[in-house]
Design a protein around this motif. Structure first.
Motif, PDB file in Angstrom:
ATOM      1  N   ASN A 251       0.748  -1.302   0.080  1.00 24.06           N
ATOM      2  CA  ASN A 251      -0.171  -0.005   0.085  1.00 24.06           C
ATOM      3  C   ASN A 251       0.949   1.255  -0.132  1.00 24.06           C
ATOM      4  OD1 ASN A 251      -3.011   0.754   0.007  1.00 24.06           O
ATOM      5  ND2 ASN A 251      -2.464   1.832   1.974  1.00 24.06           N
ATOM      6  N   GLN A 252       2.036   1.037  -0.097  1.00 24.51           N
ATOM      7  CA  GLN A 252       3.057   2.216  -0.017  1.00 24.51           C
ATOM      8  C   GLN A 252       2.911   3.298  -1.076  1.00 24.51           C
ATOM      9  OE1 GLN A 252       7.400   1.260  -0.864  1.00 24.51           O
ATOM     10  NE2 GLN A 252       7.952   2.625   0.736  1.00 24.51           N
ATOM     11  N   PRO A 253       2.697   2.842  -2.367  1.00 24.20           N
ATOM     12  CA  PRO A 253       2.460   4.013  -3.426  1.00 24.20           C
ATOM     13  C   PRO A 253       1.295   4.688  -3.198  1.00 24.20           C
ATOM     14  CG  PRO A 253       2.623   1.747  -4.549  1.00 24.20           C
ATOM     15  CD  PRO A 253       2.450   1.309  -2.912  1.00 24.20           C
ATOM     16  N   VAL A 254      -0.051   4.301  -2.598  1.00 23.23           N
ATOM     17  CA  VAL A 254      -0.875   5.177  -2.482  1.00 23.23           C
ATOM     18  C   VAL A 254      -0.738   6.313  -1.325  1.00 23.23           C
ATOM     19  CG1 VAL A 254      -2.804   3.875  -3.504  1.00 23.23           C
ATOM     20  CG2 VAL A 254      -2.392   3.671  -1.006  1.00 23.23           C
ATOM     21  N   GLU A 255      -0.078   5.601  -0.112  1.00 21.71           N
ATOM     22  CA  GLU A 255       0.322   6.439   1.001  1.00 21.71           C
ATOM     23  C   GLU A 255       1.067   7.588   0.679  1.00 21.71           C
ATOM     24  OE1 GLU A 255       1.766   3.769   3.659  1.00 21.71           O
ATOM     25  OE2 GLU A 255      -0.181   2.757   4.046  1.00 21.71           O
ATOM     26  N   ALA A 258      -0.333  10.492  -1.229  1.00 18.93           N
ATOM     27  CA  ALA A 258      -1.050  11.337  -0.611  1.00 18.93           C
ATOM     28  C   ALA A 258      -0.059  12.370  -0.029  1.00 18.93           C
ATOM     29  CB  ALA A 258      -1.910  10.764   0.709  1.00 18.93           C
ATOM     30  N   ARG A 259       1.200  11.834   0.527  1.00 17.78           N
ATOM     31  CA  ARG A 259       1.962  12.760   1.241  1.00 17.78           C
ATOM     32  C   ARG A 259       2.585  13.616   0.277  1.00 17.78           C
ATOM     33  NH1 ARG A 259       4.648   8.745   3.054  1.00 17.78           N
ATOM     34  NH2 ARG A 259       6.672   8.875   1.972  1.00 17.78           N
ATOM     35  N   LEU A 260       2.711  13.533  -0.969  1.00 18.61           N
ATOM     36  CA  LEU A 260       3.642  14.147  -1.910  1.00 18.61           C
ATOM     37  C   LEU A 260       2.788  14.908  -2.851  1.00 18.61           C
ATOM     38  CD1 LEU A 260       6.651  11.979  -2.716  1.00 18.61           C
ATOM     39  CD2 LEU A 260       6.338  13.740  -1.092  1.00 18.61           C
ATOM     40  N   SER A 261       1.285  14.926  -2.664  1.00 17.45           N
ATOM     41  CA  SER A 261       0.311  15.701  -3.500  1.00 17.45           C
ATOM     42  C   SER A 261       0.218  16.989  -2.888  1.00 17.45           C
ATOM     43  CB  SER A 261      -0.632  14.971  -3.683  1.00 17.45           C
ATOM     44  OG  SER A 261      -0.737  13.832  -4.566  1.00 17.45           O
ATOM     45  N   ARG A 262      -0.157  17.966  -3.906  1.00 14.63           N
ATOM     46  CA  ARG A 262      -0.441  19.322  -3.436  1.00 14.63           C
ATOM     47  C   ARG A 262      -2.225  19.149  -2.983  1.00 14.63           C
ATOM     48  NH1 ARG A 262      -4.117  21.468  -7.082  1.00 14.63           N
ATOM     49  NH2 ARG A 262      -3.654  20.876  -9.258  1.00 14.63           N
ATOM     50  N   ASP A 263      -2.529  20.205  -2.313  1.00 17.47           N
ATOM     51  CA  ASP A 263      -4.017  20.120  -1.993  1.00 17.47           C
ATOM     52  C   ASP A 263      -4.707  20.258  -3.269  1.00 17.47           C
ATOM     53  OD1 ASP A 263      -6.074  20.943   0.056  1.00 17.47           O
ATOM     54  OD2 ASP A 263      -6.502  22.674  -0.984  1.00 17.47           O
ATOM     55  N   ARG A 264      -5.832  19.203  -3.148  1.00 19.35           N
ATOM     56  CA  ARG A 264      -6.534  19.062  -4.475  1.00 19.35           C
ATOM     57  C   ARG A 264      -5.895  18.593  -5.556  1.00 19.35           C
ATOM     58  NH1 ARG A 264      -9.002  22.940  -1.537  1.00 19.35           N
ATOM     59  NH2 ARG A 264     -11.052  22.872  -0.955  1.00 19.35           N
ATOM     60  N   LEU A 277      -7.005   3.203   0.672  1.00 14.77           N
ATOM     61  CA  LEU A 277      -6.520   4.766   0.516  1.00 14.77           C
ATOM     62  C   LEU A 277      -6.822   5.346   2.145  1.00 14.77           C
ATOM     63  CD1 LEU A 277      -8.869   5.934  -2.208  1.00 14.77           C
ATOM     64  CD2 LEU A 277      -6.581   5.467  -2.377  1.00 14.77           C
ATOM     65  N   PRO A 278      -5.762   5.772   2.481  1.00 17.82           N
ATOM     66  CA  PRO A 278      -5.793   6.427   4.057  1.00 17.82           C
ATOM     67  C   PRO A 278      -6.569   7.546   3.943  1.00 17.82           C
ATOM     68  CG  PRO A 278      -3.730   7.081   2.744  1.00 17.82           C
ATOM     69  CD  PRO A 278      -4.257   6.113   1.961  1.00 17.82           C
ATOM     70  N   TRP A 279      -7.917   7.388   4.805  1.00 19.82           N
ATOM     71  CA  TRP A 279      -8.852   8.121   4.401  1.00 19.82           C
ATOM     72  C   TRP A 279      -8.726   9.614   4.943  1.00 19.82           C
ATOM     73  CZ3 TRP A 279     -12.104  11.441   7.606  1.00 19.82           C
ATOM     74  CH2 TRP A 279     -13.019  11.937   6.914  1.00 19.82           C
ATOM     75  N   ASN A 280      -7.897   9.994   5.903  1.00 18.76           N
ATOM     76  CA  ASN A 280      -7.747  11.271   6.472  1.00 18.76           C
ATOM     77  C   ASN A 280      -6.826  11.926   5.749  1.00 18.76           C
ATOM     78  OD1 ASN A 280      -9.264  11.134   9.060  1.00 18.76           O
ATOM     79  ND2 ASN A 280      -7.618  10.358   9.844  1.00 18.76           N
ATOM     80  N   GLU A 284      -8.081  15.342   3.907  1.00 17.64           N
ATOM     81  CA  GLU A 284      -7.835  16.608   4.097  1.00 17.64           C
ATOM     82  C   GLU A 284      -7.230  17.479   3.229  1.00 17.64           C
ATOM     83  OE1 GLU A 284      -4.737  15.600   7.101  1.00 17.64           O
ATOM     84  OE2 GLU A 284      -6.339  15.173   8.743  1.00 17.64           O
ATOM     85  N   LYS A 285      -6.658  16.658   2.057  1.00 19.66           N
ATOM     86  CA  LYS A 285      -6.170  17.191   0.801  1.00 19.66           C
ATOM     87  C   LYS A 285      -7.342  17.381  -0.195  1.00 19.66           C
ATOM     88  CE  LYS A 285      -1.220  16.686   1.264  1.00 19.66           C
ATOM     89  NZ  LYS A 285       0.098  16.154   0.601  1.00 19.66           N
ATOM     90  N   GLU A 286      -8.413  16.891  -0.123  1.00 21.89           N
ATOM     91  CA  GLU A 286      -9.354  16.541  -0.851  1.00 21.89           C
ATOM     92  C   GLU A 286      -8.956  16.116  -2.365  1.00 21.89           C
ATOM     93  OE1 GLU A 286     -13.671  19.058  -1.751  1.00 21.89           O
ATOM     94  OE2 GLU A 286     -11.761  20.099  -1.995  1.00 21.89           O
TER      95      GLU A 286
END
Length: 725
Positions: A251-255, A258-264, A277-280, A284-286
């Motif tokens: 599951n490392q790729p989806v985590e 999320a960590r390296l994406s910008r907001d939205r 998908l880690p829901w929070n 939080e970044k929608e």
């Protein structure tokens, strides 16, 4: 010709000799020059085939669910035969190639013999010397583009569609997770679109390759250098898009996404990776999570892929065929370079060894090509011609002479419900199997012992040694194939339906009239079911009119089923309803004189009322909205103070008065819907020259009544059936 195949049950890989596919209308026959191994998708399939049965079940829970549903509907024996028949069959490999057009089917005017084309599709661009490819799954190769590079067309289209789903813009920063074949192409496509790319892969060799092909930075997913590169390129905001091109169970790729994406930001799944998908983090970044469906719009749509119906460009700019052509253009103009991705080129004859080396890790590769031998001249493909043999049925066969049978079609029903009974029947020789796809004919030959496997129908119909022909193809072809076989003087067994239109039915009857050959049987097997036959005998002769109720809990079809192609294959009831009308008519001992049909909104559930000459009626409720766990077929016949009850060919009973009754069995029996007895009766008729198991008049009456349902629905009134002379 030769084709790479795999047995999913045993895991065996082989280069098999199979018949040359026919060149059907709406497509072209292509001789392969190069085909590409997808080191991700294909090796996953190869690995699954090598697993134990438990391992296969764990890897495909979706298929396990289908099996359990089939057990509930059809019983364990029938499901077992069907499942094992599928598992113990050769399946094809490959879906991306480049080759030369050797024959052009009718309706094709955009390419000619000798043109170089790139082809797509896991049913049409196989690792085989020749493939038939429908119109929307090939594209002409631009002048100057090497065939070995054009063979990347399909995987290039997959990468291109993934990029389109991300909607990149000039100046964006993107993260590509997984730098295998698809990931390397995504990196190049993004760079060509003015996007700065950060690549992620635990393999340093693949990271170095992506660096050379245009990535701004690459590294191991656990390396802080990746996060540092993203922060530097984005001013600390995060990437605009993440493209998941990785596989495996981590599951490392989806985590990481999320960590390296910008907001939205947008996250696009191109490969087949774990998606817990880690829901929070995503909330939080929608984040906008998107899926990329293979080559592009049109994929999995049989009207687009098989029937050549294009989508209007004003509404769907990039279809899978347009994506294929676009990627070839990018290759030709040098915007994408696939030569550095080619790790190995193997001769086609060495395919099995190549797969084994890839599976065992002896060959480390991003992309591997098969190179095919060059052939001069066109393939030897039979021309379409109808044998004009006007004969009447011959006398009974000499004692001890086997009945020689040919099969046209070898799909699921033929291989699970008909051929197992015939293959072990004394006095029967399986002479030839004819299919439009070479591998299905080869599978049937291997499993059931056919003397010959071919795609040449004309040669089989013209073979005087063949006594009977089985037509077990898709519904739309039944009438024409039956007509041709009758004109060739063969005894014919055609699966239901006999015809989909009144004109088709008239054509069959015209062939009977022209040839004098009325040796025809339609696969209405339920009247041969032993349990129902015994119940009918126990019910006895009736003196008054009867009332029959037949509930058919047909259920929903899976998306993409060819049964849903009503434009070409007719409605579901047109295809299957003859079974139930024939059963009702057999139980009532007459042919119907009128049909009245009504339906719920959308024609999902039908009520068909048949009236018979003595005043008897039969009501067939054909429903698709019922519970999946309820039996498929239940039947009640009421007359003269008696009731015959049939529960899905498992239990039967006859009630006569307050106390007397007959029960077929206290324990449920395995479902036997009569195929074995039906085939025995057919073979006996062929061997002895005696009457066919069901009179032609009854077959025609049942077919006419089935066709009348559709006209009755349209007209909203009963339809009177003219009696067959």
């Amino acid at each position: 010709m030769k084709q790479v195949v795999q047995n999913y049950k045993s895991g065996e890989l082989a280069v098999l000799d199979v018949p040359v596919p026919g060149c059907k209308p709406g497509g072209v026959l292509v001789r392969s020059a190069y085909s590409l191994i997808s080191t991700g998708t294909e090796l996953m399939k190869v690995s699954e085939a090598g697993m134990s049965m438990v391992g296969k079940a764990r890897s495909r829970p979706d298929q396990v669910a289908k099996v359990m549903q089939s057990v509930a509907t059809n019983g364990v024996p029938a499901t077992y035969r069907k499942v094992m028949g599928k598992l113990d069959s050769y399946t094809p490999l490959g879906y991306s190639l480049c080759g030369v057009v050797e024959q052009v089917g009718t309706g094709i005017d955009d390419v000619a013999v000798g043109d170089l084309v790139a082809c797509a599709g896991n049913e049409h661009a196989l690792h085989a010397e020749l493939n038939w490819v429908p119109k929307n799954l090939y594209a002409r190769v631009p002048d100057g583009l090497a065939p070995r590079h054009a063979a990347f067309g399909t995987v290039g289209s997959i990468a291109l569609q993934g990029v389109r789903r991300g909607e990149p813009q000039l100046g964006d920063v993107a993260l590509v997770i997984g730098l295998g074949l698809i990931g390397q192409l995504v990196v190049q496509l993004l760079a060509a679109a003015g996007v700065r790319v950060v690549g992620v892969d635990p393999d340093p060799v693949r990271c170095g390759l992506a660096d050379r092909l245009g990535a701004a930075a690459c590294g191991d997913p656990a390396s802080p250098a990746v996060e540092a590169a993203v922060a530097e390129l984005t001013g600390g905001h995060g990437v605009d898009q993440v493209y998941l091109a990785a596989g495996g169970g981590s599951n490392q790729p989806v985590e990481l996404a999320a960590r390296l994406s910008r907001d939205r930001g947008r996250v696009v799944d191109i490969g087949k990776c774990r998606l817990d998908l880690p829901w929070n983090a995503y909330y939080e970044k929608e984040l906008d999570v998107r899926f990329s469906r293979s080559y592009g719009p049109g994929r999995y749509d049989p009207e687009y892929e098989l029937e050549g119906r294009d989508y209007p460009i004003g509404y769907v700019r990039w279809t899978e065929r347009r994506n294929l052509a676009c990627f070839l253009d990018l290759l030709a103009r040098g915007s994408v370079d696939v030569e550095p991705l080619i790790s190995h080129t193997a001769d086609f004859d060495d395919a099995v060894e190549t797969y084994q080396r890839l599976k065992d890790g002896g060959l480390k590769a991003v992309a591997v090509l098969f190179r095919y031998p060059e052939h001069a001249g066109e393939a030897e493909v039979p021309a379409v011609a109808v044998p004009a043999v006007n004969v009447r049925p011959g006398p009974a066969r000499p004692a001890g002479t086997p009945v020689r049978l040919a099969f046209v079609g070898a799909g699921n029903y033929a291989t699970s419900m008909l051929l197992p009974h015939l293959a072990r029947r004394d006095g029967v020789t399986l002479s030839a199997v004819v299919t439009t796809t070479a591998l299905s004919a080869a599978n049937a030959q291997r499993k059931f012992g056919f003397a010959e496997a071919t795609t040449d129908l004309d040669a089989v119909l013209g073979d005087p040694s063949i006594d009977a022909v089985f037509v077990v193809t898709r519904h739309s072809s039944h009438a024409e194939l039956t007509r041709r076989a009758l004109l060739a003087g063969k005894t014919v067994f055609v699966e239901k339906p006999l015809a989909l239109t009144e004109d088709d039915l008239a054509g069959v009857l015209a062939a009977v009239e022209e040839s004098g050959n009325d040796r025809l049987q339609v696969g209405f097997n339920r009247r041969f079911a032993p349990l129902l036959g015994e119940a009918r005998q126990r019910f006895g002769t009736r003196s008054g009119p009867a009332s029959l109720r037949y509930l058919v809990n047909a259920g929903r079809l899976q998306h993409g089923s060819w049964y849903l192609r009503q434009g070409t294959e007719g409605s579901r009831f047109a295809g299957e309803g003859g079974h139930f009308i024939d059963t009702a008519s057999w139980l009532l001992g007459a042919d119907p004189v009128s049909v009245y049909a009504v339906a719920t909104s959308g024609n999902e559930d039908l009520q068909v009322v048949l009236r018979y000459p003595d005043g008897s009626t039969a009501t067939i409720s054909y429903v698709t909205t019922g519970a999946a766990g309820f039996p498929k077929e239940t039947l009640d016949l009421v007359a003269d103070g008696k009731v015959l009850r049939l529960d899905d060919f498992v239990r039967a009973a006859v009630y006569d008065g307050p106390r007397k009754r007959w029960v077929g069995s206290r324990l449920p029996k395995a479902r036997d819907k009569g195929q074995n007895a039906e085939l025995a009766a057919f073979v006996k008729a062929v061997r002895t020259g005696g009457p066919m198991p069901v009179p032609l008049e009854s077959l025609v009456a049942t077919t006419a009544a089935t066709l009348a349902v559709q006209s009755g629905l349209a007209g909203g009134a009963p339809v009177t059936l003219a009696r067959t002379p």
